[in-house]
Scaffold this active site. Structure first.
Site, mmCIF file in Angstrom:
data_model
loop_
_atom_site.group_PDB
_atom_site.id
_atom_site.type_symbol
_atom_site.label_atom_id
_atom_site.label_comp_id
_atom_site.label_asym_id
_atom_site.label_seq_id
_atom_site.Cartn_x
_atom_site.Cartn_y
_atom_site.Cartn_z
ATOM 1 N N HIS A 196 107.777 139.662 6.395
ATOM 2 C CA HIS A 196 109.272 140.240 7.465
ATOM 3 C C HIS A 196 110.233 139.771 7.070
ATOM 4 O O HIS A 196 110.025 139.543 5.972
ATOM 5 C CB HIS A 196 109.256 139.260 8.841
ATOM 6 C CG HIS A 196 108.079 140.619 10.140
ATOM 7 N ND1 HIS A 196 108.672 140.291 11.185
ATOM 8 C CD2 HIS A 196 107.343 141.120 10.474
ATOM 9 C CE1 HIS A 196 107.630 141.320 11.919
ATOM 10 N NE2 HIS A 196 107.327 141.477 11.004
ATOM 11 N N GLU A 243 112.701 137.651 7.392
ATOM 12 C CA GLU A 243 112.583 135.542 7.436
ATOM 13 C C GLU A 243 111.192 135.506 6.769
ATOM 14 O O GLU A 243 111.654 134.243 6.248
ATOM 15 C CB GLU A 243 112.498 134.931 9.046
ATOM 16 C CG GLU A 243 114.053 136.420 9.864
ATOM 17 C CD GLU A 243 113.846 137.531 10.347
ATOM 18 O OE1 GLU A 243 113.990 138.092 11.754
ATOM 19 O OE2 GLU A 243 112.889 137.618 9.905
ATOM 20 N N CYS A 258 111.154 137.477 15.495
ATOM 21 C CA CYS A 258 109.960 138.002 16.176
ATOM 22 C C CYS A 258 109.600 136.378 16.470
ATOM 23 O O CYS A 258 109.776 135.456 15.854
ATOM 24 C CB CYS A 258 109.297 139.472 15.677
ATOM 25 S SG CYS A 258 108.572 138.698 13.905
ATOM 26 N N CYS A 283 107.893 134.766 13.521
ATOM 27 C CA CYS A 283 108.648 134.174 12.302
ATOM 28 C C CYS A 283 109.525 133.417 13.059
ATOM 29 O O CYS A 283 109.723 132.084 12.212
ATOM 30 C CB CYS A 283 110.211 135.523 11.981
ATOM 31 S SG CYS A 283 109.836 136.749 11.404
#
Length: 222
Positions: A72, A74, A102, A105
């Site tokens: 992801h 992040e 999410c 993360c």
């Protein structure tokens, strides 16, 4: 067991003081990254990490490119920042994300001890703040302060309409479906655009109390 000085040194920080102009500038960069990611066939997510007004790390989603669901935006940015900054410096950073992180993360943000998180679009169904309150969880700070440090300041709604337009440009039909299902939203329940949740330092006495009662329970079980 960690000495008190070690625990206290892990929480001696407060959220960085950032102006609205800087927030807007850095979120604009974050949104541009999400557009760049979408142009490469990824989902439109972007993240930026800033220290003292300077971008030290940034990332886009790379889940499809790398065939790795953990990549992801992040996570990509956090990996870069951890290689460049000390733990003390990381506590003074702000992480910007065009979409609420999410749970995966959010947990990494907490363990990295990022001091401040700024979000454009909220994620009521899948978010690490709205759905599962990992970003603002106080228990992990009080129970394991040397790992998770202070609860970060969180600001939501920054440039939310602009972030939404990127998703619309990526796929108008998908964006309408996302909004209809309430997966991503541009404003808070109160209707206001910007919402700020202050930082909170760990409660050292909660930490000691937990160790005391856990020690008594352990001795009683023998």
């Amino acid at each position: 067991m960690l000495e008190r000085t070690e625990v206290e040194s892990s929480i001696e920080h407060s959220a960085p003081q950032i102006t609205k102009t800087e927030d807007n500038t850095m979120m604009a960069r974050c949104i541009e990254l999400s557009r760049m990611g979408a142009s490469k066939g990824e989902y439109p997510f972007g993240a930026v990490i800033v220290l003292d007004g300077r971008i030290v790390a940034e990332g886009t989603n790379q889940t499809l490119q790398d065939e790795d669901l953990s990549r992801h935006a992040e996570i990509v940015a956090l990996a870069q920042a951890r290689k460049k900054l000390t733990r003390k410096e990381l506590r003074r950073t702000t992480l910007y994300s065009n979409v609420e992180p999410c749970p995966m993360c959010a947990f990494c943000i907490r363990e990295t001890q990022i001091g401040r998180v700024v979000i454009a679009l909220k994620s009521p169904v899948m978010g690490g703040l709205s759905k599962w309150n990992i970003l603002r969880d106080e228990t992990i700070s009080d129970r394991i302060p040397q790992i998770f440090g202070s609860v970060p300041e969180v600001v939501t709604g920054v440039l939310a309409p602009e972030a939404g337009r990127i998703w619309h440009d990526w796929s108008p039909l998908a964006w309408e479906a996302i909004k209809f299902q309430g997966l991503l939203v541009e404003s808070t329940n109160s209707g206001s655009q910007i919402c700020k949740l202050p930082t909170r330092k760990p409660n050292f006495w909660n930490y000691l109390r937990h160790l005391f009662f856990r020690g008594r329970a352990t001795r009683g079980a023998r």
